[in-house]
Structure formats: C-alpha cells, structure tokens
Design a protein around this motif. Structure first.
Motif, short mmCIF file in Angstrom:
data_model
loop_
_atom_site.label_atom_id
_atom_site.label_comp_id
_atom_site.label_asym_id
_atom_site.label_seq_id
_atom_site.Cartn_x
_atom_site.Cartn_y
_atom_site.Cartn_z
N SER A 3 48.76 -11.20 32.32
CA SER A 3 49.33 -11.55 31.03
C SER A 3 49.63 -10.29 30.23
O SER A 3 48.99 -9.25 30.43
CB SER A 3 48.35 -12.42 30.24
N PRO A 4 50.60 -10.34 29.31
CA PRO A 4 50.89 -9.16 28.48
C PRO A 4 49.66 -8.66 27.73
O PRO A 4 49.50 -7.44 27.55
CB PRO A 4 51.98 -9.66 27.53
N GLU A 5 48.81 -9.59 27.26
CA GLU A 5 47.61 -9.18 26.53
C GLU A 5 46.67 -8.38 27.42
O GLU A 5 46.12 -7.35 27.00
CB GLU A 5 46.88 -10.42 25.99
N ARG A 6 46.48 -8.86 28.66
CA ARG A 6 45.58 -8.14 29.57
C ARG A 6 46.18 -6.79 29.95
O ARG A 6 45.47 -5.79 30.08
CB ARG A 6 45.31 -8.96 30.82
N VAL A 7 47.50 -6.75 30.15
CA VAL A 7 48.15 -5.49 30.50
C VAL A 7 47.93 -4.45 29.41
O VAL A 7 47.60 -3.29 29.69
CB VAL A 7 49.66 -5.71 30.74
N LYS A 8 48.09 -4.87 28.16
CA LYS A 8 47.90 -3.94 27.04
C LYS A 8 46.46 -3.42 27.01
O LYS A 8 46.21 -2.24 26.73
CB LYS A 8 48.24 -4.65 25.73
N ARG A 9 45.50 -4.31 27.32
CA ARG A 9 44.10 -3.93 27.28
C ARG A 9 43.71 -3.01 28.43
O ARG A 9 42.91 -2.09 28.26
CB ARG A 9 43.25 -5.20 27.32
N ILE A 10 44.30 -3.23 29.61
CA ILE A 10 43.85 -2.54 30.81
C ILE A 10 44.63 -1.25 31.08
O ILE A 10 44.19 -0.40 31.85
CB ILE A 10 43.93 -3.48 32.03
N GLY A 49 54.22 -2.77 36.60
CA GLY A 49 53.48 -3.09 37.82
C GLY A 49 52.46 -4.18 37.60
O GLY A 49 52.31 -5.09 38.42
N CYS A 50 51.76 -4.13 36.49
CA CYS A 50 50.75 -5.15 36.19
C CYS A 50 51.39 -6.50 35.90
O CYS A 50 50.88 -7.55 36.33
CB CYS A 50 49.89 -4.71 35.01
N LEU A 51 52.50 -6.50 35.17
CA LEU A 51 53.22 -7.76 34.92
C LEU A 51 53.71 -8.37 36.23
O LEU A 51 53.64 -9.59 36.43
CB LEU A 51 54.39 -7.52 33.96
N ALA A 52 54.19 -7.51 37.13
CA ALA A 52 54.68 -8.00 38.43
C ALA A 52 53.56 -8.61 39.26
O ALA A 52 53.80 -9.49 40.09
CB ALA A 52 55.33 -6.85 39.20
N MET A 53 52.31 -8.17 39.03
CA MET A 53 51.17 -8.74 39.75
C MET A 53 50.64 -10.01 39.08
O MET A 53 49.66 -10.58 39.54
CB MET A 53 50.04 -7.70 39.86
N GLY A 54 51.30 -10.43 37.99
CA GLY A 54 50.94 -11.70 37.37
C GLY A 54 49.98 -11.62 36.21
O GLY A 54 49.48 -12.64 35.73
#
Length: 267
Positions: free
Chosen positions: A143-150, A136-141
């Motif tokens: 970055s992989p780094e931010r997705v891992k952190r959040i 879902g987070c990747l689909a919202m644009g």
C-alpha cells in the motif's frame, strides 16, 4: 501365502514429514535453447525475405540443452544454494522456476508466484533511487502508506547513502554494486513464498553481506523458501543449509550444504 511383515514408522517421523509443505517441485525438467547457426546477418528480416523469394531453406538451428532432466522438491523454510561452474545452468534453472523460461520437457510447480532477483533486474536509470524504491514496492503490492513508512528502512539497509545522499540521485550515477544492493533491499522488504536470488549477496562489502544473510534467514523463518545462486561458497555456507550442485545442466548432487560444498571443492 504368508503375511508380509509391516515396518512401523515412529509417530514423530510421520508428523515431521506431514508438516513439510512443498513450495517448488521441479519434475524432470529439460530446458533447450535454439540458436541459429551462421552470422547474425543471415538471420535478419532481409535475409528471411530473400529466402522466401528464393524458396531457400531456413538456416540450420543448433540446440543447446541447458538443463537436462533436473528433479527436486523444495519446502517451506528452506534456503537452498545453487552452485556450479560457469555455464552449468544455475541462472537458467532460476529463470525456469520463475516462469520466464518454459521447459521443453517436464514441469515446474510452485506455491504462488516466485520472485526472481538478479543483479541485472531492471530499475529505471533516469529516476532516483528513492523513486525506484517507491515504484518497486508498489509493484510488489504494498500500500502507499506502507511504502512511505518502509522506504527509509530500505534505503538504510541498502547502504547507498553511506557516502552521500545517493538516494536522491538518478540510478545512472550508481555503481553496479550500489544498484545490486538496492535491488536486493527492495525485494527483501516483502515476505515471499519463493525468493530467487542470483548473485546479489556477492555485490557488497562484508557489512552488507552480513545484513543480507540475516535477512535471508528472516525470510526463511517466516515460512518462505529462498534459492541463492552464488560463486561464493562462503555466502552459500553462511546462508543455506541445503545446496544443489549443477554441472553441464545435470543435477550432480543435492544435500546438506557442507557435504555438497566439500564435494564441489574437491572435484
């Protein structure tokens, strides 16, 4: 001919108006559903082929006028509640603003792409909650780094792990409330120009509603516009300073939340 008297407008009023940035303009919007009359068996491919062979006319089509000439403007930093009885057109209006339903007449103009969050928003049932957060987070644009952190923050916000490690389990094991809370947590992790929420705040306990309402206020503070559809006037009052009342597809009232809710309660 005399000279017309000019009315002076205070400079601070002009400045305040000039700073209001429209994010959604709904201009005389009409939404019409077209429904085939008669049994479903008469509208399938076989029935259609029989009509072609026999040159019979198509079934009558019934029109449902779901939204009738609705107009309003929303601005940056507003949280706007949408209230009304069942079938009044609230969810239809959200879908139209999101661009999922084309208006039959009128127009909708938005800043950026509105994001629609509904309790039926699609998540993949065979994947874990954590994996759905990532996708879902990747689909919202993000970055992989931010997705891992959040991701841990999103899971904690949703509360799905309060009674066990549900984040690692498939979504099909979740209750409807858990799924709705996770959808909200994913969508609210991003700053949106326009966020459309359909009943998601009514799916959790009091603790989750408090967190959700605080997050909506944060989104507004960061210049976003939030629309909230809810049957809970408490959530509307706690979250929105402006409310629109729809009834039978018609805009019945648009104004300060307390005034509109009182009128709705006294109808």
């Amino acid at each position: 001919m005399g000279v017309a008297e000019q009315t002076q407008t205070p400079a601070n009023t002009i400045s305040a108006d000039a700073q209001r940035v429209p994010t959604v303009i709904v201009d005389d919007v009409h939404v019409i559903y077209r429904i085939h009359k008669g049994a479903a068996a008469n509208t399938g491919a076989t029935a259609a082929l029989k009509r072609i062979v026999s040159r019979a006319s198509t079934p009558n089509i019934r029109e449902v006028h779901a939204i009738k000439g609705v107009s309003f403007t929303a601005y940056q930093g507003e949280a706007i509640g949408l209230i009304g009885s069942n079938g009044s057109g609230k969810s239809t209006l959200l879908r139209t603003i999101a661009g999922l339903l084309p208006p039959a007449r009128g127009g909708v103009y938005t800043m950026g792409q509105p994001s629609l969050l509904g309790v039926n928003a699609a998540l993949l049932n065979d994947l874990s909650g954590e994996r759905n957060v990532t996708l879902g987070c990747l689909a919202m644009g993000m970055s992989p780094e931010r997705v891992k952190r959040i991701t841990p923050e999103i899971i904690e916000f949703s509360g799905i792990n309060e009674r066990g490690d549900f984040a690692s389990l498939p979504m099909r094991t979740y209750s409807s409330g858990m799924g709705a809370r996770l959808r909200f947590a994913i969508a609210a992790a991003k700053e949106h120009d326009v966020l459309l929420i359909d009943e998601a705040l009514a799916t959790g306990d009091r603790k989750f509603r408090v967190r959700s309402e605080q997050r909506v206020r944060e989104l507004r503070a960061n210049a976003g516009t939030v629309f909230l559809v809810s049957h809970s006037l408490g959530s509307i009052r706690d979250t929105c300073e402006r409310t629109i009342w729809l009834e039978g597809g018609v805009l019945k009232m648009d104004g300060p939340t307390d005034e509109v809710c009182k009128a709705y309660e006294g109808r």
